[in-house]
Design an enzyme around this catalytic site. Structure first.
Site, PDB file in Angstrom:
ATOM      1  N   CYS A 151      59.184  46.000  52.758  1.00  0.00           N
ATOM      2  CA  CYS A 151      59.338  47.142  53.603  1.00  0.00           C
ATOM      3  C   CYS A 151      58.567  46.475  54.987  1.00  0.00           C
ATOM      4  CB  CYS A 151      58.162  48.235  53.209  1.00  0.00           C
ATOM      5  SG  CYS A 151      59.039  49.061  51.909  1.00  0.00           S
ATOM      6  N   ASP A 183      30.003  17.821  70.510  1.00  0.00           N
ATOM      7  CA  ASP A 183      29.106  17.865  71.837  1.00  0.00           C
ATOM      8  C   ASP A 183      27.715  17.630  71.505  1.00  0.00           C
ATOM      9  OD1 ASP A 183      29.120  17.361  74.791  1.00  0.00           O
ATOM     10  OD2 ASP A 183      28.156  19.277  74.894  1.00  0.00           O
ATOM     11  N   ASP A 187      29.967  24.335  73.370  1.00  0.00           N
ATOM     12  CA  ASP A 187      29.316  25.471  73.960  1.00  0.00           C
ATOM     13  C   ASP A 187      29.443  25.547  75.382  1.00  0.00           C
ATOM     14  OD1 ASP A 187      27.412  23.467  74.678  1.00  0.00           O
ATOM     15  OD2 ASP A 187      25.910  24.980  74.198  1.00  0.00           O
ATOM     16  N   ASP A 199      33.626  21.766  77.785  1.00  0.00           N
ATOM     17  CA  ASP A 199      34.334  21.920  76.722  1.00  0.00           C
ATOM     18  C   ASP A 199      35.351  22.343  76.194  1.00  0.00           C
ATOM     19  OD1 ASP A 199      31.978  20.165  75.768  1.00  0.00           O
ATOM     20  OD2 ASP A 199      30.642  21.979  75.300  1.00  0.00           O
TER      21      ASP A 199
END
Length: 781
Positions: A84, A482, A676, A680
Site C-alpha cells: 500500500c 576540529d 561547531d 566548519d
C-alpha cells in the site's frame, strides 16, 4: 504533450537583468515558454515539450539562482501492508517535480517539491483517489495515536472471535471423531457474518488496490478466505454431506489477521514512544506575571517577553533567560546528561526541562512551536519518517510480491490437483499459500528499527537528521575533529603577556583589545576579555582589515597596529620568544606597532575533561581520530599527545578543512567530521557523516547529519554505537522477514501447513519483527 502551466518562486535575483537571464535560459529548453517577473520573484512556465519541472528547476540552479523547496507531511490512513505504501508513493511521484516517500510504519508521506508548484489539497486528493485517506500533518504536532480507531479494531476483533469460537469448537470435536456438533447451516451463518461484516475491510482494501492497478495484503486475504468460504458454502447449500467444509478456516484466518494487526499496532505505538515522551515534557499551562498579578494561562497564549514563574518540581514552558532566582535544572531530555545544571540570572533555559530545586523568574524568548523542544520533536518525527537506503531491497520485493504469490498459489492449486487427484486438497493448499504470504513483515523490518533507534538517540541528546545518516554512521572508520570547541572548551583565555621594546603590559593589551574588537575569532574574544578584566578602555579604530587565518591590522591613535600569528605579524622577525611560549603549549599571537615588535600574548584553550576518554573509546571501536587545528605545530602536538591522538594536522586554515576531509576520503576511509563553528560548515558538508554541537553556530548545525545536544565527544562514540546496534536489528528483521516467506510458502504449497496455522503464522510474523525492533531499547552507552 499536453500543455502544463506552473508558477515557481525564484530567490537570488538582485536586478531585472537576472530575470531576463533566467528567462533566456528557460526558453532554451525543449517546449518551454517562460516569463520571469523580477518584482514578484516568480517564473510563469508553460511546458509543452520534453522538458519537465525538474529540468526547469535544474536550469534555474545552473544559472546561479534557486527555486525554494517546500516540504509537506501527510498522515495516511487505510494502509494494510508495505505494498500500500509503495502504491501511494508511486501515485504521489507522478506529479511533476514531486519527490515523495511513504513510510508504512509511521503511516506518513513526506513530499518535497518546488515552492508554489504543488499543494496539500492536490496531494490529499491523489491519495484518496488511490483508495486511501490522508490529512495534513502539522510540523509541530506529529501524528497522534488514533484511540478511536484502535477501539473500533478491538471491537471488530471481539465480534470476530465470538463468532469464530463455535467453528473452532466444531473443528476440535471433529478431531475427536464427532461431526456436525454445530449444524452446517449454523456454521454457514456464523462464517458468513465474519466474512462479510468484520471481513468487509479486506474486500474494500482489495477493491481499492485492484482499481488502482496494484495488489496488497487485502487481496491475498480476501482471495484466500473467499475461496475457503465459497467452497464450503457451495457444499453446504448443495447438501453434499460427505464432503468436508472449511468454514473454520475462513473465519479463523480473518480473526487471526485482525488480532495480528492489533498487536502490530500496539507494538508500533511503542516504537514511536520517543515523540510522545518529548511532547509530554511541555506543560499545558504556565504561571505568568500580568498587570502585577500571577495568573495561570494556557501554553498557546504565551508570547515572547512574558515573565514566567517556575517553581520547584515544575517543567519549564518556554525558552528564555533567567531574570532572577536560582535553581537546579534537569536537562536530560535535551542534552542526554543526567546531572542537574545550576541556573542563575542571565542563564538560558529551555522548554521541557524541569526545575528540580529552587524558583526561577524567566523572560520568554521563544514559545510554542519556536522552542528548542519543538525543534527536536520536528527533527525526530522527520528522521523517524524517513527511509534508510537498506530499505530499497525490501521495497523492490514488496512491489512485485503479491502478484508473484498469487501466481504461486495458482501453480500450487493445479499441481496439487494433478498430483493428488483431489480438487479440495488443492484448494486448501492454495489458500494456505495466499494466507501465509504477506509483505507486512518486509515493510516493517527497517522503519520500526529506525523509529526506535532515532527515538533512543533523541533521549540521549543525539539527533539524527534522517535514516540515511543513521545507516551511514555505522560505517565510519575515521573521525576528523576540529580542536577548538570540540576537543577543547572553546573558551580560550590569555595566560601570559610578554611586552617588548619598551611597551608596557597595559599598552600592549589596550592596543590589542582595541584592534581585536572588530574580530569574531575565539582568540580575539580571549584578548577582549582579558583587556576588560584589566579595566582598560578601548581606543578608536580606523582602517580595520581582517586577514582570515592570519590576524587583523588597523590604525589606532595614529599608529599602525598589526596583530596575529607570529610569522604573519612579524615577517622576517625574531620568533625565538614566540617559539618558547609555543613549546609550553600556548597559542601565541604577536603584535607590532609601526612595524616594531610590541609584545607577545600567550593563550590557552583548556581541553575538555571528557575528551581523552572519548578518544580512547572511539579508537577501541575501530575509529581513527584525526585532529585539525589552526594552531602551530607545537600547540597541536601538545594537545594531540595529551589526548592520545596519533594523527593530526596543524596550521590548517578554515578554507582548507574541507580539502583535508576530501583527502581522507580519497584514502578509502568513511569519514565523519565533528565541528561547531561557521568555518566548519564546508568540511561538515564534505564528510560522509557530519556531527555538529548544538551550542555551535547555526550554519554548522544546518550542514550536519547528526546534532549533539551536549558538547561532548563521547556522544559521537554513542551515536556510532547506536547506529551499529540499529543496523544489526534491521539486518535481523530483514532476515526474519525473508526467511519467513522463503520457508513458509513452500511448506504451505506442499500441504504441511493448514490455512488456520498459516493465518496464525502470518499474523505472528509482523508482530515478531516489530517486537525484535523494540529489543533495541535495551541498548545502553
Amino acid at each position: 504533450m499536453m500543455n502544463t502551466e506552473v508558477s515557481l518562486p525564484i530567490s537570488g535575483m538582485s536586478c531585472a537583468a537576472c530575470a531576463t537571464r533566467i528567462e533566456k535560459v528557460l526558453n532554451r529548453l525543449d517546449g518551454v515558454d517562460a516569463s520571469v517577473n523580477f518584482a514578484t520573484e516568480t517564473a510563469q512556465v508553460r511546458l509543452a515539450g520534453a522538458a519537465g519541472v525538474p529540468d526547469v528547476v535544474g536550469a534555474i540552479a545552473k544559472a546561479g539562482y534557486t527555486v525554494p523547496e517546500e516540504t509537506l507531511t501527510l498522515a495516511i490512513s487505510g494502509m494494510t501492508c508495505a505494498a500500500c505504501a509503495l502504491r501511494i508513493e508511486k501515485v504521489l511521484n507522478r506529479a511533476e517535480g514531486v519527490s515523495a516517500s511513504v513510510n508504512f510504519a509511521t503511516e506518513t508521506a513526506t513530499l518535497r517539491y518546488p515552492g508554489g508548484q504543488y499543494g496539500a489539497d492536490v496531494a490529499i486528493a491523489a491519495v484518496r483517489k488511490a483508495g486511501y485517506d490522508a490529512r495534513l500533518q502539522q510540523q509541530d504536532t506529529p501524528q497522534a495515536h488514533d484511540e478511536g480507531a484502535l477501539r473500533r479494531s478491538w471491537l471488530a476483533f471481539g465480534v470476530a472471535a465470538v463468532l469464530t469460537l463455535p467453528l473452532m469448537f466444531e473443528m476440535g470435536a471433529m478431531l475427536q471423531g464427532s461431526h456436525e456438533v454445530v449444524p452446517r447451516m449454523w456454521q454457514l451463518a456464523l462464517a458468513s457474518l465474519v466474512q462479510f461484516t468484520v471481513g468487509l475491510r479486506f474486500y474494500r482494501g482489495a477493491w481499492h488496490a485492484l482499481r488502482g492497478g496494484s495488489a496488497n495484503m487485502d487481496v491475498l486475504i480476501a482471495l484466500g478466505t473467499t475461496m475457503a468460504w465459497g467452497y464450503s458454502a457451495a457444499v453446504t447449500l448443495a447438501g453434499w454431506h460427505d464432503a468436508h467444509i472449511y468454514f473454520e478456516a475462513s473465519a479463523a484466518i480473518i480473526t487471526l489477521v485482525l488480532l495480528g494487526k492489533l498487536l502490530e499496532a500496539r507494538a508500533k505505538g511503542r516504537t514511536a514512544g520517543a515523540i510522545a515522551e518529548l511532547l509530554a515534557l511541555q506543560p499545558k499551562t504556565a504561571r505568568v506575571e500580568r498587570d502585577g498579578q500571577l495568573v495561570d494561562i494556557a501554553i498557546g497564549d504565551l508570547v515572547v517577553g512574558d515573565i514566567v514563574i517556575v517553581r520547584q518540581g515544575e517543567p519549564l514552558p518556554v525558552d528564555g533567560r533567567v531574570e532572577d532566582g536560582n535553581a537546579a535544572i534537569d536537562e536530560a531530555m535535551l542534552s542526554g546528561e543526567s546531572a542537574p545544571v545550576s541556573k542563575a540570572a542571565g542563564d538560558s533555559v529551555y522548554a521541557g526541562t524541569r526545575n528540580l530545586e529552587g524558583m526561577l523568574r524567566i523572560r520568554a524568548s521563544a514559545t510554542g512551536g519556536a522552542t528548542q523542544l519543538a525543534d527536536i520533536v520536528r527533527l525526530v518525527a522527520q528522521a523517524q519518517g524517513s527511509k534508510a537506503p537498506i530499505q530499497q531491497l525490501a521495497d523492490k520485493i514488496s512491489a512485485v510480491f503479491v502478484p508473484v504469490v498469487v501466481a504461486i498459489a495458482v501453480v500450487t492449486f493445479f499441481a496439487t490437483a494433478w498430483w493428488t487427484g483431489s480438487w479440495v486438497t488443492a484448494l486448501m493448499h492454495a489458500v494456505a499459500v495466499l494466507v501465509i504470504a504477506c509483505p507486512c513483515a518486509l515493510g516493517l523490518a527497517t522503519p520500526t528499527a529506525v523509529m526506535v533507534g532515532v527515538g533512543l538517540g533523541a533521549k540521549r541528546g543525539i539527533l539524527f537528521r534522517n535514516a540515511e545518516a543513521l545507516q551511514r554512521a555505522r560505517e565510519v572508520n575515521l573521525l576528523v575533529v576540529d580542536k577548538t570547541g570540540t576537543l577543547t572548551e572553546g573558551k580560550p583565555a590569555v595566560t601570559e603577556v610578554v611586552p617588548q621594546n619598551g611597551f608596557d603590559l597595559n599598552t600592549v593589551m589596550q592596543l590589542a583589545a582595541s584592534a581585536e574588537a572588530g574580530s569574531e575569532h575565539p582568540l580575539a574574544r580571549a584578548v577582549l576579555t582579558h583587556g576588560e578584566a584589566l579595566g582598560l578602555s578601548r581606543l578608536p579604530v580606523e582602517d580595520f582589515v581582517a586577514a582570515p587565518g592570519h590576524g587583523v591590522s588597523a590604525k589606532i591613535d595614529g599608529r599602525a597596529v598589526r596583530i596575529g600569528v607570529p610569522h604573519w605579524a612579524l615577517p622576517g622577525g625574531d620568533l625565538t620568544e614566540a617559539e618558547r611560549l609555543q613549546q609550553r603549549g600556548q597559542t601565541v599571537i604577536a603584535m607590532t606597532v609601526d612595524d616594531v615588535p610590541a609584545g607577545l600574548i600567550g593563550i590557552v584553550d583548556t581541553v575538555r575533561p571528557t575528551s581523552k576518554a572519548a578518544v580512547a573509546q572511539l579508537q577501541q571501536a575501530g575509529v581513527e581520530v584525526v585532529m585539525l587545528s589552526g594552531d602551530n605545530e607545537a600547540v597541536a602536538a601538545s594537545v594531540a599527545a595529551s589526548l592520545g591522538i596519533r594523527r593530526y594536522r596543524a596550521g590548517v586554515k578554515p578554507a582548507d578543512k574541507a580539502d583535508a576531509v576530501q583527502a581522507f576520503r580519497a584514502e578509502g576511509k568513511v569519514v565523519a567530521m565533528a565541528g561547531d563553528g561557521v568555518n566548519d560548515a564546508p568540511a561538515l558538508a564534505a564528510a560522509d557523516v557530519s556531527f555538529a554541537m548544538r551550542t555551535g553556530a547555526d550554519a554548522a548545525i544546518e550542514a550536519a547529519d547528526i546534532t549533539l545536544m551536549h558538547n561532548d565527544l563521547a556522544h559521537i562514540a554513542d551515536a556510532l554505537s547506536l547506529s551499529r546496534a540499529t543496523m544489526r536489528k534491521i539486518r535481523q528483521n530483514l532476515f526474519f522477514a525473508f526467511a519467513y516467506n522463503v520457508l513458509g510458502i513452500p511448506l504451505a504449497a506442499f500441504g504441511l501447513l493448514s490455512p488456520v496455522i498459516a493465518g496464525a503464522a502470518m499474523a505472528a510474523s509482523s508482530v515478531s519483527v516489530v517486537s525484535n525492533a523494540l529489543l533495541l531499547k535495551r541498548w545502553h552507552r
